[in-house]
Design an enzyme around this catalytic site. Structure first.
Site, PDB file in Angstrom:
ATOM      1  N   CYS A 275      13.164  11.332   6.981  1.00 45.75           N
ATOM      2  CA  CYS A 275      13.291  10.764   8.334  1.00 45.75           C
ATOM      3  C   CYS A 275      14.678  11.039   8.884  1.00 45.75           C
ATOM      4  CB  CYS A 275      12.995   9.271   8.304  1.00 45.75           C
ATOM      5  SG  CYS A 275      14.089   8.350   7.212  1.00 45.75           S
TER       6      CYS A 275
ATOM      7  N   GLU B 282       9.399  16.109  15.251  1.00 43.45           N
ATOM      8  CA  GLU B 282       9.816  16.056  13.848  1.00 43.45           C
ATOM      9  C   GLU B 282       9.086  17.170  13.087  1.00 43.45           C
ATOM     10  OE1 GLU B 282       8.525  12.525  11.733  1.00 43.45           O
ATOM     11  OE2 GLU B 282      10.551  12.267  10.940  1.00 43.45           O
TER      12      GLU B 282
ATOM     13  N   GLU C 179       9.780   1.470  10.580  1.00 41.54           N
ATOM     14  CA  GLU C 179      10.768   2.519  10.304  1.00 41.54           C
ATOM     15  C   GLU C 179      10.038   3.840  10.481  1.00 41.54           C
ATOM     16  OE1 GLU C 179      13.936   2.107   9.536  1.00 41.54           O
ATOM     17  OE2 GLU C 179      13.862  -0.073   9.408  1.00 41.54           O
TER      18      GLU C 179
ATOM     19  N   LYS D  85       0.859  -1.194   0.000  1.00 42.05           N
ATOM     20  CA  LYS D  85       0.000   0.000   0.000  1.00 42.05           C
ATOM     21  C   LYS D  85       0.890   1.237   0.000  1.00 42.05           C
ATOM     22  CE  LYS D  85      -1.852   2.917   2.893  1.00 42.05           C
ATOM     23  NZ  LYS D  85      -1.881   4.080   2.013  1.00 42.05           N
TER      24      LYS D  85
HETATM   25  P1  NAD Z   1       2.114   8.452   7.803  1.00 43.99           P
HETATM   26  O1  NAD Z   1       2.404   7.677   9.041  1.00 43.99           O
HETATM   27  O2  NAD Z   1       1.097   9.508   7.859  1.00 43.99           O
HETATM   28  O3  NAD Z   1       1.642   7.461   6.623  1.00 43.99           O
HETATM   29  C1  NAD Z   1       2.454   6.380   6.212  1.00 43.99           C
HETATM   30  C2  NAD Z   1       1.564   5.329   5.551  1.00 43.99           C
HETATM   31  O4  NAD Z   1       0.689   4.782   6.536  1.00 43.99           O
HETATM   32  C3  NAD Z   1       0.679   5.865   4.435  1.00 43.99           C
HETATM   33  O5  NAD Z   1       0.620   4.914   3.405  1.00 43.99           O
HETATM   34  C4  NAD Z   1      -0.683   5.991   5.127  1.00 43.99           C
HETATM   35  O6  NAD Z   1      -1.771   5.900   4.236  1.00 43.99           O
HETATM   36  C5  NAD Z   1      -0.652   4.795   6.065  1.00 43.99           C
HETATM   37  N1  NAD Z   1      -1.540   4.869   7.204  1.00 43.99           N
HETATM   38  C6  NAD Z   1      -2.117   5.962   7.765  1.00 43.99           C
HETATM   39  N2  NAD Z   1      -2.881   5.591   8.810  1.00 43.99           N
HETATM   40  C7  NAD Z   1      -2.786   4.249   8.920  1.00 43.99           C
HETATM   41  C8  NAD Z   1      -3.351   3.285   9.811  1.00 43.99           C
HETATM   42  N3  NAD Z   1      -4.135   3.629  10.818  1.00 43.99           N
HETATM   43  N4  NAD Z   1      -3.028   1.988   9.641  1.00 43.99           N
HETATM   44  C9  NAD Z   1      -2.195   1.601   8.651  1.00 43.99           C
HETATM   45  N5  NAD Z   1      -1.646   2.473   7.761  1.00 43.99           N
HETATM   46  C10 NAD Z   1      -1.932   3.783   7.902  1.00 43.99           C
HETATM   47  O7  NAD Z   1       3.524   8.994   7.304  1.00 43.99           O
HETATM   48  P2  NAD Z   1       3.805   9.944   6.068  1.00 43.99           P
HETATM   49  O8  NAD Z   1       3.317  11.307   6.394  1.00 43.99           O
HETATM   50  O9  NAD Z   1       3.374   9.301   4.815  1.00 43.99           O
HETATM   51  O10 NAD Z   1       5.415   9.928   6.058  1.00 43.99           O
HETATM   52  C11 NAD Z   1       6.191  10.724   6.867  1.00 43.99           C
HETATM   53  C12 NAD Z   1       6.684   9.965   8.083  1.00 43.99           C
HETATM   54  O11 NAD Z   1       7.400   8.801   7.665  1.00 43.99           O
HETATM   55  C13 NAD Z   1       7.662  10.776   8.900  1.00 43.99           C
HETATM   56  O12 NAD Z   1       7.390  10.608  10.270  1.00 43.99           O
HETATM   57  C14 NAD Z   1       9.018  10.149   8.552  1.00 43.99           C
HETATM   58  O13 NAD Z   1      10.020  10.313   9.514  1.00 43.99           O
HETATM   59  C15 NAD Z   1       8.634   8.725   8.372  1.00 43.99           C
HETATM   60  N6  NAD Z   1       9.647   8.033   7.578  1.00 43.99           N
HETATM   61  C16 NAD Z   1      10.508   7.170   8.199  1.00 43.99           C
HETATM   62  C17 NAD Z   1      11.512   6.542   7.469  1.00 43.99           C
HETATM   63  C18 NAD Z   1      12.467   5.565   8.108  1.00 43.99           C
HETATM   64  O14 NAD Z   1      13.101   4.820   7.375  1.00 43.99           O
HETATM   65  N7  NAD Z   1      12.600   5.555   9.434  1.00 43.99           N
HETATM   66  C19 NAD Z   1      11.624   6.794   6.098  1.00 43.99           C
HETATM   67  C20 NAD Z   1      10.733   7.686   5.497  1.00 43.99           C
HETATM   68  C21 NAD Z   1       9.740   8.293   6.250  1.00 43.99           C
END
Ligand code: NAD
Length: 507
Positions: free
Chosen positions: A301, A401, A267, A192
């Site tokens: 991140c 963040e 992650e 997804k």
């Molecule tokens: P997000 O957590 O809002 O969404 C990530 C994914 O989760 C999306 O596909 C979203 O649709 C899905 N999602 C949302 N609610 C959900 C639920 N209840 N159950 C299951 N899936 C759900 O994150 P974002 O805004 O897309 O990305 C930014 C975040 O990602 C930042 O916090 C960043 O630090 C983190 N990030 C971490 C890494 C790493 O490797 N540690 C890498 C890239 C991004």
């Protein structure tokens, strides 16, 4: 005073038609049963760039059922490493063949500069090749010292159906940190992508089909966290969720997964400190700090968003960082000169700005920026390079963040204080240290609580080296051999050989 470096619209024509993204379920590209779609407008241009099927329960259940059936009865989990590897290698070649097309949609949906989208796709192809190599070197253990009549084996088996949930900031790279490793292990998957950047995962699915991946091994469901991600987290037929995204959603996934006790690897976010000792090469540090905070518009991140600098050199360092910040080309992501593009959404712009305003109200200084910038000829949202000084540890900007092009500067007096400040955030993703003294760097590397430590550098990454977070930055590791292990189970086989008589009950 030099102004900022802003790259105006290049006038590049956008594609005449938006990309149409559909689900991939059991080898067929499908729309949603109810016809629902979501539209994505380019963050830089405001134009409609993709229309994606918006998945509901029906699509999610069908995708999970296909992945389950193919795992339980299909050939993929039992295929040889050589066969799996051949498909992963072919996919890497196809990714490189289509790099222009994938990079363009990535830029249009995410707002990142086109040159960085290219680099991301190219780096992703390397991960597919690395995972292909792992597929052929995967092995368990044998134990030949259990006594004359026993032989022990530890078999490595694929964990099963993997739910792979990805964020929007590096859409193609992050799916490539997970999917090739899952496939190398012999798992089947339901992917997804983020609702904001669905299209590059769809292109990847097309390439995997072309490479010969059997139907149902990879399924893609487009749509929102609710219901698609949430159902992947709760469904009993999913054996594991591999998630990259925010810490808040990561916690929700862990709670949702507890009902089936499926494995969860996470992650998550970071508030990554860089500690600058007074003997550091300040010019090199300033350049790396500038890269670390503005790369991907800070929507990263690994953003090096928290500088902890010795008070004796703080003034000089900030001066250098501000001077460099003015030179970083912000603007049209389709212009190859641009190094920082648009912010993902207007809501996210407001969140970034809110952190800066709150810090200023609490007494921090804004040495540069702190506001949106306009880019001639473009209607999208852009935030200027921002340096916030005099930040104190209790301010939200020091611990949360921000995910924008915003640097927070704190100061320290001795190494213990620097380590305490570095470890004070609830995150533990990555950390950096700048000093000419190797002992100072090593001492920091050993004491800081972070999954990755960079010394006199920032944000290098290699397929061979594991990546992941401590504390609330996640659990598990991607990349390296660890990235494959995440998708494997260990099965112990205990074999009685030679004398096979048992004597628990006397004959
Ligand atoms: P997000 O957590 O809002 O969404 C990530 C994914 O989760 C999306 O596909 C979203 O649709 C899905 N999602 C949302 N609610 C959900 C639920 N209840 N159950 C299951 N899936 C759900 O994150 P974002 O805004 O897309 O990305 C930014 C975040 O990602 C930042 O916090 C960043 O630090 C983190 N990030 C971490 C890494 C790493 O490797 N540690 C890498 C890239 C991004």
């Amino acid at each position: 005073m030099t102004e900022l470096t802003i790259i105006p619209s290049s006038g590049t024509a956008l594609p005449a038609e938006p990309f149409r993204a559909r689900h991939l379920i059991d080898g067929a590209w499908t729309d949603s049963a109810d016809g629902a779609v979501s539209e994505r407008h380019s963050p830089a241009h405001g134009a409609l760039v993709s229309v994606a099927a918006k998945g509901g329960a029906a699509e999610t259940v069908a995708a999970i059922a296909a992945a389950r059936r193919v795992f339980d009865a299909g050939d993929w989990p039992r295929a040889s490493g050589k066969e799996r590897s051949a498909i992963l290698l072919k996919t890497a070649d196809l990714i490189e063949r289509d790099i222009e097309r994938i990079a363009l949609i990535e830029t249009l949906e995410s707002g990142k500069p086109i040159t960085q989208a290219h680099a991301e796709i190219s780096g992703a192809a390397d991960l597919w090749r690395y995972a292909a190599a792992l597929a052929r070197t995967m092995h368990g253990e044998s134990h030949n010292s259990l006594g004359p009549d026993m032989l022990g084996l530890v078999l490595k088996e694929p964990i099963g159906v993997a739910g792979i949930i990805c964020p929007w900031n590096f859409p193609f790279l992050i799916v490539s940190q997970k999917l090739p490793f899952a496939l190398a292990a012999g798992c089947t998957a339901v992917v997804k992508p983020s609702e904001l950047t669905p299209s590059s995962a769809v292109m990847l699915g097309e390439l995997l089909q072309e490479a010969g991946l059997p139907n149902g091994v990879l399924n893609i469901v487009l749509g929102y966290g609710d219901p698609v991600g949430a159902m992947l987290s709760t469904h009993p037929s999913v054996d594991m969720v591999s998630f990259t995204g925010s810490t808040a959603v990561g916690k929700r996934i862990v709670a949702a997964a507890s009902g089936t006790l499926k494995k969860v690897s996470l992650e998550l976010g970071g508030k990554n400190p860089q500690v600058i000792f007074p003997d550091a090469d300040l010019d090199q540090a300033a350049d790396a700090i500038t890269f670390g905070v503005y790369f991907n518009a800070g929507e990263c991140c690994n953003s090096g968003s928290r500088i902890i600098v010795h008070e004796d050199v703080a003034g000089a360092l900030v001066e250098k960082v501000v001077a460099l910040s003015r030179k970083v080309p912000f603007g049209d992501p389709l212009d190859p000169r641009t190094q920082v593009g648009a912010i993902i959404s207007p809501e996210h712009m407001r969140k970034i700005d809110g952190y800066v305003k709150a810090a200023a109200e609490a007494g921090a200084g804004v040495a540069l920026g702190g506001a949106a910038i306009s880019v001639e000829g473009l209607s999208g949202q852009f935030y200027g390079p921002t340096v916030v000084t005099g930040v104190s540890p209790e301010m939200a900007i020091a611990t949360e963040e921000v995910f924008g092009p915003v640097l927070s500067v704190l100061t320290f007096r001795d190494a213990d204080e620097a380590i305490a400040l570095a470890n004070s955030a609830s995150y533990g993703l990555s950390a950096g240290v700048w000093s000419r003294d190797g002992s100072t760097c090593l001492d920091f590397a050993r004491r800081v609580r972070a999954g990755t430590v960079w010394t006199n550098t920032w944000m290098d990454g290699f397929a061979e080296l594991p990546f992941g977070g401590m504390k609330q930055s996640g659990q598990g590791r991607e990349l390296g051999r660890y990235g494959l292990e995440e998708f494997l189970e260990a099965k112990t086989v205990q074999m009685r050989i030679g004398d096979t008589r048992t004597a628990w009950v006397a004959a």
